[in-house]
Motif scaffolding. Structure first.
Motif, PDB file in Angstrom:
ATOM      1  N   ARG A   3       4.399  -8.356   2.353  1.00 31.62           N
ATOM      2  CA  ARG A   3       3.581  -7.382   1.629  1.00 31.62           C
ATOM      3  C   ARG A   3       2.649  -8.067   0.638  1.00 31.62           C
ATOM      4  O   ARG A   3       1.496  -7.669   0.460  1.00 31.62           O
ATOM      5  CB  ARG A   3       4.475  -6.385   0.902  1.00 31.62           C
ATOM      6  CG  ARG A   3       5.249  -5.456   1.829  1.00 31.62           C
ATOM      7  CD  ARG A   3       6.075  -4.467   1.026  1.00 31.62           C
ATOM      8  NE  ARG A   3       6.803  -3.565   1.898  1.00 31.62           N
ATOM      9  CZ  ARG A   3       7.629  -2.608   1.454  1.00 31.62           C
ATOM     10  NH1 ARG A   3       7.821  -2.474   0.129  1.00 31.62           N
ATOM     11  NH2 ARG A   3       8.245  -1.821   2.310  1.00 31.62           N
ATOM     12  N   SER A   6      -0.206  -9.559   2.574  1.00 28.93           N
ATOM     13  CA  SER A   6      -1.131  -8.515   3.012  1.00 28.93           C
ATOM     14  C   SER A   6      -1.987  -8.013   1.859  1.00 28.93           C
ATOM     15  O   SER A   6      -3.197  -7.812   2.008  1.00 28.93           O
ATOM     16  CB  SER A   6      -0.339  -7.369   3.638  1.00 28.93           C
ATOM     17  OG  SER A   6      -1.200  -6.330   4.021  1.00 28.93           O
ATOM     18  N   ALA A  10      -6.091  -8.262   1.359  1.00 26.51           N
ATOM     19  CA  ALA A  10      -6.884  -7.048   1.171  1.00 26.51           C
ATOM     20  C   ALA A  10      -7.641  -7.041  -0.151  1.00 26.51           C
ATOM     21  O   ALA A  10      -8.582  -6.255  -0.310  1.00 26.51           O
ATOM     22  CB  ALA A  10      -5.989  -5.818   1.252  1.00 26.51           C
ATOM     23  N   ARG A 363      -8.177  -6.679  11.684  1.00 26.78           N
ATOM     24  CA  ARG A 363      -7.042  -5.906  11.179  1.00 26.78           C
ATOM     25  C   ARG A 363      -7.521  -4.502  10.818  1.00 26.78           C
ATOM     26  O   ARG A 363      -7.860  -4.234   9.664  1.00 26.78           O
ATOM     27  CB  ARG A 363      -6.423  -6.585   9.949  1.00 26.78           C
ATOM     28  CG  ARG A 363      -5.780  -7.921  10.251  1.00 26.78           C
ATOM     29  CD  ARG A 363      -5.150  -8.516   9.001  1.00 26.78           C
ATOM     30  NE  ARG A 363      -4.526  -9.806   9.288  1.00 26.78           N
ATOM     31  CZ  ARG A 363      -5.182 -10.958   9.297  1.00 26.78           C
ATOM     32  NH1 ARG A 363      -6.471 -10.977   9.035  1.00 26.78           N
ATOM     33  NH2 ARG A 363      -4.546 -12.085   9.576  1.00 26.78           N
ATOM     34  N   PRO A 364      -7.550  -3.603  11.780  1.00 26.59           N
ATOM     35  CA  PRO A 364      -8.040  -2.240  11.512  1.00 26.59           C
ATOM     36  C   PRO A 364      -6.993  -1.361  10.828  1.00 26.59           C
ATOM     37  O   PRO A 364      -6.629  -0.285  11.315  1.00 26.59           O
ATOM     38  CB  PRO A 364      -8.369  -1.732  12.918  1.00 26.59           C
ATOM     39  CG  PRO A 364      -7.430  -2.456  13.816  1.00 26.59           C
ATOM     40  CD  PRO A 364      -7.230  -3.811  13.202  1.00 26.59           C
ATOM     41  N   ASP A 365      -6.489  -1.835   9.665  1.00 24.35           N
ATOM     42  CA  ASP A 365      -5.494  -1.041   8.955  1.00 24.35           C
ATOM     43  C   ASP A 365      -6.173  -0.003   8.074  1.00 24.35           C
ATOM     44  O   ASP A 365      -7.405   0.087   8.010  1.00 24.35           O
ATOM     45  CB  ASP A 365      -4.578  -1.950   8.122  1.00 24.35           C
ATOM     46  CG  ASP A 365      -5.367  -2.890   7.217  1.00 24.35           C
ATOM     47  OD1 ASP A 365      -6.521  -2.569   6.882  1.00 24.35           O
ATOM     48  OD2 ASP A 365      -4.840  -3.956   6.859  1.00 24.35           O
ATOM     49  N   ALA A 366      -5.370   0.777   7.359  1.00 21.89           N
ATOM     50  CA  ALA A 366      -5.900   1.875   6.557  1.00 21.89           C
ATOM     51  C   ALA A 366      -6.782   1.369   5.418  1.00 21.89           C
ATOM     52  O   ALA A 366      -7.810   1.974   5.101  1.00 21.89           O
ATOM     53  CB  ALA A 366      -4.743   2.715   6.004  1.00 21.89           C
ATOM     54  N   VAL A 367      -6.394   0.259   4.794  1.00 18.98           N
ATOM     55  CA  VAL A 367      -7.182  -0.277   3.674  1.00 18.98           C
ATOM     56  C   VAL A 367      -8.559  -0.722   4.154  1.00 18.98           C
ATOM     57  O   VAL A 367      -9.592  -0.394   3.542  1.00 18.98           O
ATOM     58  CB  VAL A 367      -6.429  -1.444   3.010  1.00 18.98           C
ATOM     59  CG1 VAL A 367      -7.301  -2.103   1.942  1.00 18.98           C
ATOM     60  CG2 VAL A 367      -5.127  -0.952   2.395  1.00 18.98           C
ATOM     61  N   THR A 368      -8.605  -1.449   5.246  1.00 22.62           N
ATOM     62  CA  THR A 368      -9.881  -1.951   5.751  1.00 22.62           C
ATOM     63  C   THR A 368     -10.797  -0.811   6.174  1.00 22.62           C
ATOM     64  O   THR A 368     -11.987  -0.795   5.853  1.00 22.62           O
ATOM     65  CB  THR A 368      -9.640  -2.894   6.937  1.00 22.62           C
ATOM     66  OG1 THR A 368      -8.702  -3.909   6.552  1.00 22.62           O
ATOM     67  CG2 THR A 368     -10.939  -3.558   7.359  1.00 22.62           C
ATOM     68  N   ARG A 369     -10.230   0.153   6.899  1.00 21.00           N
ATOM     69  CA  ARG A 369     -11.047   1.291   7.316  1.00 21.00           C
ATOM     70  C   ARG A 369     -11.538   2.095   6.117  1.00 21.00           C
ATOM     71  O   ARG A 369     -12.669   2.582   6.100  1.00 21.00           O
ATOM     72  CB  ARG A 369     -10.257   2.184   8.266  1.00 21.00           C
ATOM     73  CG  ARG A 369      -9.959   1.551   9.623  1.00 21.00           C
ATOM     74  CD  ARG A 369      -9.530   2.608  10.633  1.00 21.00           C
ATOM     75  NE  ARG A 369      -8.382   3.363  10.150  1.00 21.00           N
ATOM     76  CZ  ARG A 369      -7.118   3.046  10.391  1.00 21.00           C
ATOM     77  NH1 ARG A 369      -6.835   1.965  11.114  1.00 21.00           N
ATOM     78  NH2 ARG A 369      -6.120   3.787   9.927  1.00 21.00           N
TER      79      ARG A 369
END
Length: 543
Positions: A3, A6, A10, A363-369
């Motif tokens: 974590r 990550s 981010a 890394r199409p995670d929620a933060v990046t999007r």
């Protein structure tokens, strides 16, 4: 540990999002107790609410409604004509109808004013020729004049989207309706227009956002809209809190329009999905002859004439009449300032766009999007809101730490203006780069990863060679937008570093419209480059 890693990865993206959304956050923070500590702000807002604010709202609403209706009629009619019918010159008119995109609305306003005002050449000629006296034409600098300028400057937004929507399925379905015995009027009303409705709604939302964000036309014509009210509260009344609180109302309205545009775009994709190229290609546009061909030709020619040809001719007149009055000696200096700011912003915007698009790809995670969506909202934010939102936190920090010199760093150098440009135009570069990434198969990434390729090597050796054209297009679009941008440039530009847009506005405001023609035509020439690129792209896709 995972974590923490990550979150560490981010952090740069979150920090970038905060930097690019700081003006918007600062505008909303003006309503917080610690942000609205200025006691005069409440008094100014109450006074404006009882005097001029209802007029601002009423004028803005009427301007938006009339521009929306006018642009929808002109853009939809032109799109339907070139898509559904075949007549002489149709192929040429398909791209000629895009030319008004190269004309900034405020340049069109200067051109019409110079030619049609009381002392303009048209009214002077009419009085001398026919022995008439007084004003012979309606006042150009009026709400009606602004509606005229906006309609013929902004209709290409609706034309482009409606043409795309109609080109997908309209010809095929109208041919089916014809075989079922439906007359032409019913085919258009019951088949073509419902297909184009989501696209028209999306285009109308874009037109309204551009109208609300405008400062050059409404300020030059003396029309009291919300945008001019924000600048008056800031510059004339010298109260940044009142200006920021006014800006929140405009920002909320723009966000609502943006949601309308997003919903309309989704509906448009739903409407156009499932229509194959082959089925559309089988149904050819209806051949027009005689007076119908002439009528179709006029429907397409008149918008171009009013939105591009006439303003260019009006501005060429003073150049042809007397070259000595033109500011040739300083023109190069203004052009270099514009090019310098445009080049710096284009490079930085492309770097930001590449970093964000690559992060979403990897890394199409929620933060990046979420970061990408926040950055994408910047283009919808009016320049007036960005200016207020940028200078407001600077004023707070300057009051808290006067020895830091933050105010001079933002206002006396190019930092502030480039920052404002990036807030507004990074979304333009991001959209172009993401469209380039959409054409790169994900299998290339998987193959490179299996060969042990790291992130930097993947970007530099695999993605970059395939993204060069998209990146060049992104840089060009940002460069042209910066060249034409007026509100933020006028307030945040460093001392003695005027740009072509600012000089054109100042000369026109001082009634030196002949001299304003030179920088205005230079802006039009620069704006023609992306229009030509867009027209070539559309023509290649239609083949």
């Amino acid at each position: 540990m995972r974590r923490f890693t990550s979150a560490f990865r981010a952090f740069p993206l979150v920090f970038l999002a905060l930097v690019l959304t700081l003006p918007v956050l600062a505008v909303f923070a003006a309503w917080l107790p610690w942000g609205s500590g200025d006691a005069d702000a409440g008094a100014i807002l109450r006074e404006m609410a009882s005097t001029v604010l209802p007029g601002y709202v009423w004028t803005t609403v009427w301007l938006g409604l009339m521009v929306a209706v006018g642009a929808a009629v002109v853009g939809t009619a032109a799109a339907a004509t070139v898509t559904l019918f075949d007549f002489p010159g149709r192929r040429t008119l398909e791209w000629v109808l895009l030319l008004p995109l190269a004309m900034p609305a405020y340049v069109t306003a200067y051109a019409y004013t110079d030619f049609l005002q009381f002392s303009g050449p048209l009214q002077v000629w009419l009085r001398e020729t026919y022995g008439l006296e007084g004003r012979l034409l309606p006042e150009v600098r009026s709400l009606g004049g602004a509606v005229w300028v906006f309609v013929f400057s902004l209709y290409p937004y609706i034309y482009l989207l409606a043409r795309t929507a109609l080109g997908e399925r309209a010809a095929h379905l109208m041919e089916a309706a014809r075989l079922l015995g439906a007359p032409l009027s019913r085919r258009i009303a019951a088949v073509a227009l419902p297909l184009a409705r989501p696209a028209v709604a999306a285009g109308v939302a874009l037109v309204l956002m551009e109208t609300l964000a405008d400062f050059g036309v409404v300020s030059y014509f003396g029309i009291q809209t919300f945008t001019t009210g924000i600048y008056k509260a800031w510059l004339s009344m010298d109260n940044r809190i009142a200006a920021a609180q006014l800006a929140t109302f405009l920002l909320v309205l723009v966000v609502l329009l943006l949601q309308l545009e997003i919903r309309a775009q989704r509906r448009m994709r739903f409407v156009t999905n499932g229509a194959g190229r082959a089925s559309s290609a089988e149904a050819q546009p209806l051949q027009l002859r005689g007076w119908r061909s002439v009528a179709a030709w006029l429907v397409c020619v008149l918008p171009v004439l009013m939105g591009f040809v006439a303003p260019v001719l009006f501005m060429l007149r003073p150049l042809a009449a007397d070259w000595s009055v033109l500011p040739w000696s300083r023109f190069l200096e203004w052009a270099l300032n514009s090019v310098r700011l445009g080049g710096i912003t284009a490079v930085l915007a492309v770097v930001i766009a590449l970093a964000l698009a690559f992060a979403v790809r990897r890394r199409p995670d929620a933060v990046t999007r979420g970061v990408v969506q926040l950055v994408s909202l910047g283009y919808a934010v009016p320049g007036a809101v960005i200016v207020v939102g940028l200078l407001l936190p600077v004023g707070w920090l300057q009051a808290a730490a006067p020895d830091w010199g933050l105010a001079s760093l933002i206002t006396a150098t190019a930092v502030g203006i480039v920052w404002a440009y990036l807030v507004r135009f990074s979304a333009v570069a991001l959209q172009s780069v993401q469209s380039g990434y959409a054409r790169i198969p994900v299998s290339l990434d998987d193959s490179a990863r299996m060969l042990g390729t790291g992130s930097w090597a993947l970007m530099s050796r695999v993605h970059w060679p395939l993204l060069k054209r998209s990146t060049a297009a992104a840089a060009l679009l940002v460069f042209v937008d910066v060249m034409k941008e007026l509100p933020a440039t006028m307030v945040l530009r460093p001392f003695n570093s005027d740009t072509l847009a600012v000089v054109a506005y100042q000369l026109a405001r001082d009634e030196r419209l002949g001299e304003a023609a030179l920088p205005s035509l230079a802006l039009v020439a620069v704006g023609l480059v992306p229009v030509i690129m867009l027209s070539r792209t559309l023509r290649s896709r239609s083949r």
